[in-house]
Design a protein around this motif. Structure first.
Motif, PDB file in Angstrom:
ATOM      1  N   GLU A 153       0.856  -1.185   0.000  1.00 63.67           N
ATOM      2  CA  GLU A 153       0.000   0.000   0.000  1.00 63.67           C
ATOM      3  C   GLU A 153       0.893   1.235   0.000  1.00 63.67           C
ATOM      4  N   PRO A 154       0.363   2.395  -0.358  1.00 64.65           N
ATOM      5  CA  PRO A 154       1.175   3.620  -0.353  1.00 64.65           C
ATOM      6  C   PRO A 154       1.710   3.931   1.048  1.00 64.65           C
ATOM      7  N   VAL A 155       2.945   4.425   1.096  1.00 68.48           N
ATOM      8  CA  VAL A 155       3.590   4.741   2.372  1.00 68.48           C
ATOM      9  C   VAL A 155       4.159   6.160   2.280  1.00 68.48           C
ATOM     10  N   THR A 156       3.997   6.952   3.306  1.00 70.52           N
ATOM     11  CA  THR A 156       4.503   8.329   3.292  1.00 70.52           C
ATOM     12  C   THR A 156       6.019   8.344   3.412  1.00 70.52           C
ATOM     13  N   ASP A 157       6.617   9.431   2.951  1.00 67.44           N
ATOM     14  CA  ASP A 157       8.070   9.571   3.059  1.00 67.44           C
ATOM     15  C   ASP A 157       8.525   9.561   4.513  1.00 67.44           C
ATOM     16  N   GLN A 158       7.758  10.186   5.378  1.00 65.73           N
ATOM     17  CA  GLN A 158       8.152  10.219   6.789  1.00 65.73           C
ATOM     18  C   GLN A 158       8.170   8.813   7.390  1.00 65.73           C
ATOM     19  N   LYS A 159       7.217   7.980   6.989  1.00 67.76           N
ATOM     20  CA  LYS A 159       7.191   6.590   7.456  1.00 67.76           C
ATOM     21  C   LYS A 159       8.403   5.836   6.931  1.00 67.76           C
ATOM     22  N   ILE A 160       8.730   6.074   5.653  1.00 65.66           N
ATOM     23  CA  ILE A 160       9.886   5.400   5.065  1.00 65.66           C
ATOM     24  C   ILE A 160      11.172   5.819   5.768  1.00 65.66           C
ATOM     25  N   ILE A 161      11.306   7.122   6.016  1.00 68.21           N
ATOM     26  CA  ILE A 161      12.492   7.621   6.717  1.00 68.21           C
ATOM     27  C   ILE A 161      12.600   6.974   8.092  1.00 68.21           C
ATOM     28  N   SER A 162      11.481   6.918   8.804  1.00 70.43           N
ATOM     29  CA  SER A 162      11.466   6.273  10.115  1.00 70.43           C
ATOM     30  C   SER A 162      11.884   4.812  10.014  1.00 70.43           C
ATOM     31  N   ASP A 163      11.379   4.124   8.979  1.00 65.02           N
ATOM     32  CA  ASP A 163      11.736   2.717   8.768  1.00 65.02           C
ATOM     33  C   ASP A 163      13.240   2.554   8.559  1.00 65.02           C
ATOM     34  N   LEU A 164      13.804   3.408   7.697  1.00 66.14           N
ATOM     35  CA  LEU A 164      15.220   3.277   7.346  1.00 66.14           C
ATOM     36  C   LEU A 164      16.137   3.620   8.519  1.00 66.14           C
ATOM     37  N   LEU A 165      15.608   4.364   9.474  1.00 65.09           N
ATOM     38  CA  LEU A 165      16.395   4.692  10.668  1.00 65.09           C
ATOM     39  C   LEU A 165      16.158   3.705  11.800  1.00 65.09           C
ATOM     40  N   THR A 166      15.351   2.681  11.533  1.00 65.38           N
ATOM     41  CA  THR A 166      15.088   1.609  12.498  1.00 65.38           C
ATOM     42  C   THR A 166      15.742   0.337  11.974  1.00 65.38           C
TER      43      THR A 166
END
Length: 207
Positions: A112-125
């Motif tokens: 499903e579509p994911v916001t950039d802020q969610k992606i950034i949070s993911d990549l920093l986890t």
């Protein structure tokens, strides 16, 4: 992936492809500090690799090359800047995946579509970033396989593609030209470090 000053200097003088493929002097050893840093993510990487039915060796080989050549002291600043929305397309987190690269990976992971802020949070986890890394490596292997190239057993070829991206178009071009995929400087070093990567995977170097 972000680069050292040397890479930026070369990029000003050379075409993009030439800058990417330029011969860099490979260090003779992998720094102990590099191994220690990668070991922090060992469990998350192995778990993500297993979920994708992949060997974890290329993951560690790519990170060895990443932290030896490209990852620099500005990373913490860039990660914070990206989280605040003031850096357009950074490479983020321990896996150093660009935001633009991560967007289609997120769609695959979440369906499903994911916001950039969610992606950034993911990549920093780290635990979640490892899943993005696994998806990227899996996609790369599939892209080359679709054009008749099996790179699944070659950390060097996987890591070469991990650095430059556009694996599908590159595989297509090799097929069209009748050429074989080759190492760039990053992949060559990852290939040379593959035994160290295997020892990190086994836990031998992480004690």
């Amino acid at each position: 992936m972000r680069s050292l000053t040397l890479v930026l200097t070369l990029a000003l003088a050379l075409p993009v492809h030439a800058a990417i493929e330029a011969p860099f002097p490979a260090p003779k050893v992998v720094a102990r500090a590099t191994i220690k840093k990668i070991c922090k993510y060992r469990t998350d990487i192995i778990t993500a690799a297993q979920l994708s039915s992949l060997s974890a060796q290329p993951f560690f080989a790519c990170l060895i090359a990443e932290y030896t050549f490209l990852k620099n002291t500005t990373d913490d600043f860039v990660d914070v800047a990206a989280a605040l929305g003031i850096y357009d397309d950074p490479s983020l987190g321990f896996a150093q995946i660009k935001l633009s690269t991560a967007r289609p990976l997120a769609k695959q992971l979440y369906d499903e579509p994911v916001t950039d802020q969610k992606i950034i949070s993911d990549l920093l986890t780290p635990k979640i970033a490892a899943l993005y890394m696994a998806q990227l490596i899996e996609n790369t292997i599939i892209d080359y396989s679709d054009f008749g190239f099996d790179i699944s057993k070659s950390p060097g070829l996987i890591c070469s593609a991990y650095l430059v991206g556009r694996s599908r178009s590159r595989a297509s071009q090799h097929k069209k030209n009748g050429t074989q995929p080759i190492f760039n400087y990053y992949g060559r070093f990852a290939h040379q470090a593959r035994k160290i990567a295997a020892r990190i995977e086994s836990g031998e170097l992480c004690k």
